[in-house]
Motif scaffolding. Structure first.
Motif, mmCIF file in Angstrom:
data_model
loop_
_atom_site.group_PDB
_atom_site.id
_atom_site.type_symbol
_atom_site.label_atom_id
_atom_site.label_comp_id
_atom_site.label_asym_id
_atom_site.label_seq_id
_atom_site.Cartn_x
_atom_site.Cartn_y
_atom_site.Cartn_z
ATOM 1 N N ARG A 7 1.476 0.434 2.372
ATOM 2 C CA ARG A 7 2.549 1.336 1.881
ATOM 3 C C ARG A 7 3.031 2.540 2.504
ATOM 4 O O ARG A 7 3.839 2.811 2.978
ATOM 5 C CB ARG A 7 2.574 1.429 0.254
ATOM 6 C CG ARG A 7 3.794 1.358 -0.332
ATOM 7 C CD ARG A 7 3.550 1.354 -1.786
ATOM 8 N NE ARG A 7 4.800 1.719 -2.614
ATOM 9 C CZ ARG A 7 5.903 1.193 -2.742
ATOM 10 N NH1 ARG A 7 5.814 -0.313 -2.402
ATOM 11 N NH2 ARG A 7 7.128 1.523 -3.066
ATOM 12 N N ASP A 8 1.735 3.238 2.505
ATOM 13 C CA ASP A 8 1.937 4.550 3.082
ATOM 14 C C ASP A 8 2.008 4.507 4.715
ATOM 15 O O ASP A 8 2.765 5.129 5.070
ATOM 16 C CB ASP A 8 0.553 5.149 3.047
ATOM 17 C CG ASP A 8 0.069 6.560 3.521
ATOM 18 O OD1 ASP A 8 1.040 7.402 3.097
ATOM 19 O OD2 ASP A 8 -0.359 6.501 4.708
ATOM 20 N N THR A 9 1.572 3.481 5.120
ATOM 21 C CA THR A 9 1.926 3.382 6.672
ATOM 22 C C THR A 9 3.294 2.734 7.131
ATOM 23 O O THR A 9 3.846 3.406 8.151
ATOM 24 C CB THR A 9 0.832 2.041 7.238
ATOM 25 O OG1 THR A 9 -0.549 2.267 6.873
ATOM 26 C CG2 THR A 9 1.192 1.867 8.941
ATOM 27 N N ASN A 34 5.646 3.664 4.967
ATOM 28 C CA ASN A 34 6.392 4.821 4.537
ATOM 29 C C ASN A 34 6.694 6.043 5.797
ATOM 30 O O ASN A 34 7.582 6.676 5.966
ATOM 31 C CB ASN A 34 5.969 5.499 3.323
ATOM 32 C CG ASN A 34 6.473 4.864 2.118
ATOM 33 O OD1 ASN A 34 7.316 4.196 1.972
ATOM 34 N ND2 ASN A 34 5.558 5.353 1.024
ATOM 35 N N ARG A 35 5.211 5.860 6.363
ATOM 36 C CA ARG A 35 5.319 6.879 7.580
ATOM 37 C C ARG A 35 5.981 6.657 8.847
ATOM 38 O O ARG A 35 6.445 7.435 9.565
ATOM 39 C CB ARG A 35 3.975 7.399 7.605
ATOM 40 C CG ARG A 35 3.455 8.547 6.557
ATOM 41 C CD ARG A 35 2.025 8.720 6.380
ATOM 42 N NE ARG A 35 1.320 9.116 7.403
ATOM 43 C CZ ARG A 35 0.177 9.552 7.777
ATOM 44 N NH1 ARG A 35 -0.695 9.363 6.662
ATOM 45 N NH2 ARG A 35 -0.418 9.884 8.835
ATOM 46 N N MET A 36 5.666 5.403 9.085
ATOM 47 C CA MET A 36 6.020 4.927 10.567
ATOM 48 C C MET A 36 7.393 4.264 10.457
ATOM 49 O O MET A 36 7.964 4.418 11.562
ATOM 50 C CB MET A 36 4.891 3.597 10.723
ATOM 51 C CG MET A 36 3.752 4.141 11.825
ATOM 52 S SD MET A 36 3.162 2.737 12.366
ATOM 53 C CE MET A 36 2.121 3.271 13.513
#
Ligand code: FAD
Lengths: 386, 260
Positions: free
Chosen positions: A19-21, A23-25
């Motif tokens: 999820r974080d990946t 969101n950031r990428m």
């Protein structure tokens, strides 16, 4: 305690990481990816460097050899981002490399699978032709046995990653009269100075999922060596295709969950803030009903899909379940994106808001893994037989 | 270099938080690693990559280890969870006492922490720990260079209208601020490693902590009452036409909103 619906702490951690990946990428670029309609090479390389393209392949080829549930968590989170990018990635992880991993010899795996897992070579799978989509028996691409190999002749359409593909798993018939029994998979590479292979035909411009490039591949008397025949024996192509379809269907269902959820979460925010007749529109029962229906169908779809993932992981036969779950999740998603379009009122119709993109992107779900007419015709027949 | 990084799992910004009773919150079970702690982990990893050594991520949390797994997925070598039901309800000072008890006999060159945790925003633990360990600290750094041979660090921190450049002997403790670096996105290989990682558990008794020095019985800071953020006031429509509406707007901005 046989029945347990919880994800483990480790699985939750994995989900949070993806999820974080995403969101950031990916999230900051979703609009741009949709508008440009080009394959995002920079994002592809950055993403491939993280190693996810090897998610389901053996470790000795650079893969991670994860289990089905882990893969499905990955798909569910990845699809929240750009749907087009999701299609390109899943083609590479699953359909585009599956038969190479399963039937390729060591030399082929080293030459093709290893760089594919690194994202350096791009793969795809080719079933569809101008006269055959649902009806595989109509396949006309012909594989003719010659000394030391095969000659492939034909055209494939609607090929995801086609315009940029380095290699393709191609369904071709050894004899059109044999119908489904004549179908087999062959590995064909792109034509280069030193090697015979396919060339790109027309590129298609799509309604949604626009940053995955899609087009035609042309096979003009292409010679391939014997080892490029992907299978144990001739005539089993359809059976092999069936063996990957469970995974493909649940994966497709996961993207339905993701798109539906994104659409409805945006719609919820909109409905809570948009004032009409003195109230936020979420105060009106007709609007609330849309959320309630979505919620019920979404929870059911998600539970069913993870049940299917669990069945696949535990080698429990589940062809019908996976079809049902894909069908159900996709119809749920169609409902969600349609109702989100209505909740947004006229604003849904302009590209400023993402809701029209969810609506456009979601439509691809209707075709991959079997159209709903074909799935329902089959499932209804099975059910009526009892 | 041996580096410890203090990490905390905080509620995800998407998690719903409700006030259960005056002094109790109900937080949805969605946690992630405190943003500033990821910056600290990244800083530690960069030093390790340059000078060698070991990075250990450390948390005081009885229930969760998400931030430890995050640390390992980014590249930390070891993870330690100080976990004990007795620690439940500890305030930042108690957390600092527990960390002191754990770290006081350990060799290290550097301790890094986030400048604050995004849930309680207190920003106390790192600084209190440095005081208790009797090592120098710099709060809220945005630049870090280390010279291991001289056992010295050069740090930059933001101050109002400028930057302050400082040197500091090691071992020391720094808390990290946004701008120091961009934390890396973990490789799947390390994510898998983190999923399987054995996390070392330490309880408070083995640290020789007296029960009245930790947990809710030791509070120096007490929550008296949680208050929800105020509801958004209704929108005020100015119905008059130009130029009357401008005059009213200016008056409202001056007298009611008090922004002019
Ligand atoms: C975005 C996208 C990417 C794609 N990527 C690939 C790819 O990488 N590789 C690839 O090989 N293909 C790909 N496809 C093609 C896809 O697999 C086909 O579209 C699909 O198999 C359906 O075939 P068709 O489009 O020819 O429709 P048809 O089979 O012609 O169907 C037309 C209509 O008739 C209905 N129909 C057909 N048969 C029956 C029946 N027996 N009973 C009732 N109704 C029936 C269908 O449901 C549909 O409504 C892609 C398609 C899309 C949209």
């Amino acid at each position: 305690m046989a029945l347990d619906f919880t994800f483990t702490e480790e699985q939750e951690f994995f989900r949070q990481t993806i999820r974080d990946t995403v969101n950031r990428m990916i999230m900051p670029r979703v609009k741009e990816l949709d508008e440009k309609e080009e394959f995002p090479w920079d994002l592809w390389r950055e993403f491939a460097a993280l190693g996810y393209l090897g998610l389901r392949h053996e470790e000795k080829y650079g893969g991670m050899g994860t289990d089905t549930i882990t893969q499905m968590i990955f798909y569910e989170e990845l699809a929240r981002g750009s749907c087009g990018f999701f299609m390109s990635v899943t083609m590479q992880i699953l359909m585009g490399t599956y038969f190479i991993g399963r039937f390729g010899n060591e030399e082929i795996k080293q030459r093709i699978l290893v760089p594919a897992i690194k994202g350096e070579k791009i793969g795809t799978i080719c079933f569809t032709e101008d006269q055959s989509g649902s009806d595989l028996a109509g396949t006309r691409t012909l594989a003719t046995k010659v000394d030391g190999g095969w000659r492939i002749n034909g055209r494939k359409q609607w090929i995801t990653n086609g315009p940029i593909a380095d290699f393709a798993t191609v369904m071709a018939t050894v004899d059109p009269k044999l119908g489904l029994k004549g179908l087999n998979f062959f590995l064909v590479e792109r034509k280069t100075k030193d090697r015979d292979g396919f060339v790109s035909g027309q590129r298609l411009h799509k309604l949604g999922s626009r940053c995955s490039v899609t087009g035609e591949l042309v096979f003009d008397n292409v010679f391939i060596p014997d080892e490029n025949f992907l299978g144990e024996e001739i005539g089993k192509g359809v059976q092999y295709a069936g063996e990957i379809l469970n995974e493909v269907r649940v994966m497709t269902g996961m993207s339905a969950l993701a798109i539906a959820r994104e659409a409805m979460e945006d719609a919820r925010q909109y409905a809570n803030n948009r004032i009409a007749f003195g109230n936020p529109i979420s105060k009106y029962q007709l609007i609330r009903e849309k959320f309630a229906k979505f919620w019920a169908w979404y929870e059911a779809a998600r539970t069913f899909l993870y049940k299917c993932a669990w069945m696949i992981q535990n080698n429990i036969p589940c062809i019908n379940e996976c079809m049902l779950a894909k069908y159900h999740a996709t119809e749920m998603c169609m409902y969600a994106v349609e109702e989100a379009m209505r909740i947004y009122g006229g604003n849904a119709f302009c590209t400023e808001y993402p809701v029209q993109r969810y609506w456009r992107d979601a439509k691809f779900l209707l075709y991959g893994g079997g159209t709903h007419e074909v799935l329902c015709d089959y499932l209804g027949r099975v059910y009526c037989k009892g | 270099m041996d580096i410890f990084v203090l990490v905390k799992q905080v509620p995800d910004p998407e998690a719903t938080i409700r006030i259960k009773t005056d002094t109790e919150l109900e937080i949805e079970n969605k946690y992630f690693t405190n943003f500033f702690d990821e910056i600290a982990i990244e800083a530690a990893l960069r030093l390790k990559e340059k000078f060698g050594g070991k990075v250990t991520v450390l948390t005081v949390d009885h229930r969760r280890v998400d931030a430890l797994r995050r640390g390992i997925s980014m590249g930390a070598d070891e993870a330690v969870q100080i976990a004990d039901p007795a620690l439940e309800g500890s305030d930042p000072f108690a957390i600092a006492r527990i960390l002191t008890a754990y770290l006081k006999d350990k060799p290290f060159d550097l301790i890094l922490a986030g400048r604050q945790a995004m849930d309680d925003d207190s920003g106390i633990v790192g600084i209190a720990l440095a005081e208790a360990l009797n090592i120098p600290h710099v709060h809220s750094i945005i630049g870090l260079e280390v010279d291991p041979s001289k056992k010295e660090a050069k740090v930059i921190r933001e101050v109002e209208n400028g930057k302050e450049h400082l040197t500091c002997p090691l071992p020391a403790l720094f808390t990290c601020q946004k701008g120091l670096n961009t934390p890396r996105i973990p490789l799947v290989m390390n994510v898998m490693k983190a999923m399987k990682a054995q996390i070392k558990k330490v309880d408070s008794a083995s640290l020789g902590m007296e029960p009245n020095k930790v947990g809710s019985s030791s509070l120096q800071v007490k929550v008296l009452r949680y208050l929800p953020p105020p509801k958004r006031p209704p929108v005020k429509m100015i119905k008059e036409d130009y130029p009357e509406n401008v005059k009213i707007l200016v008056r409202l901005l001056r007298e009611e909103a008090k922004v002019l």
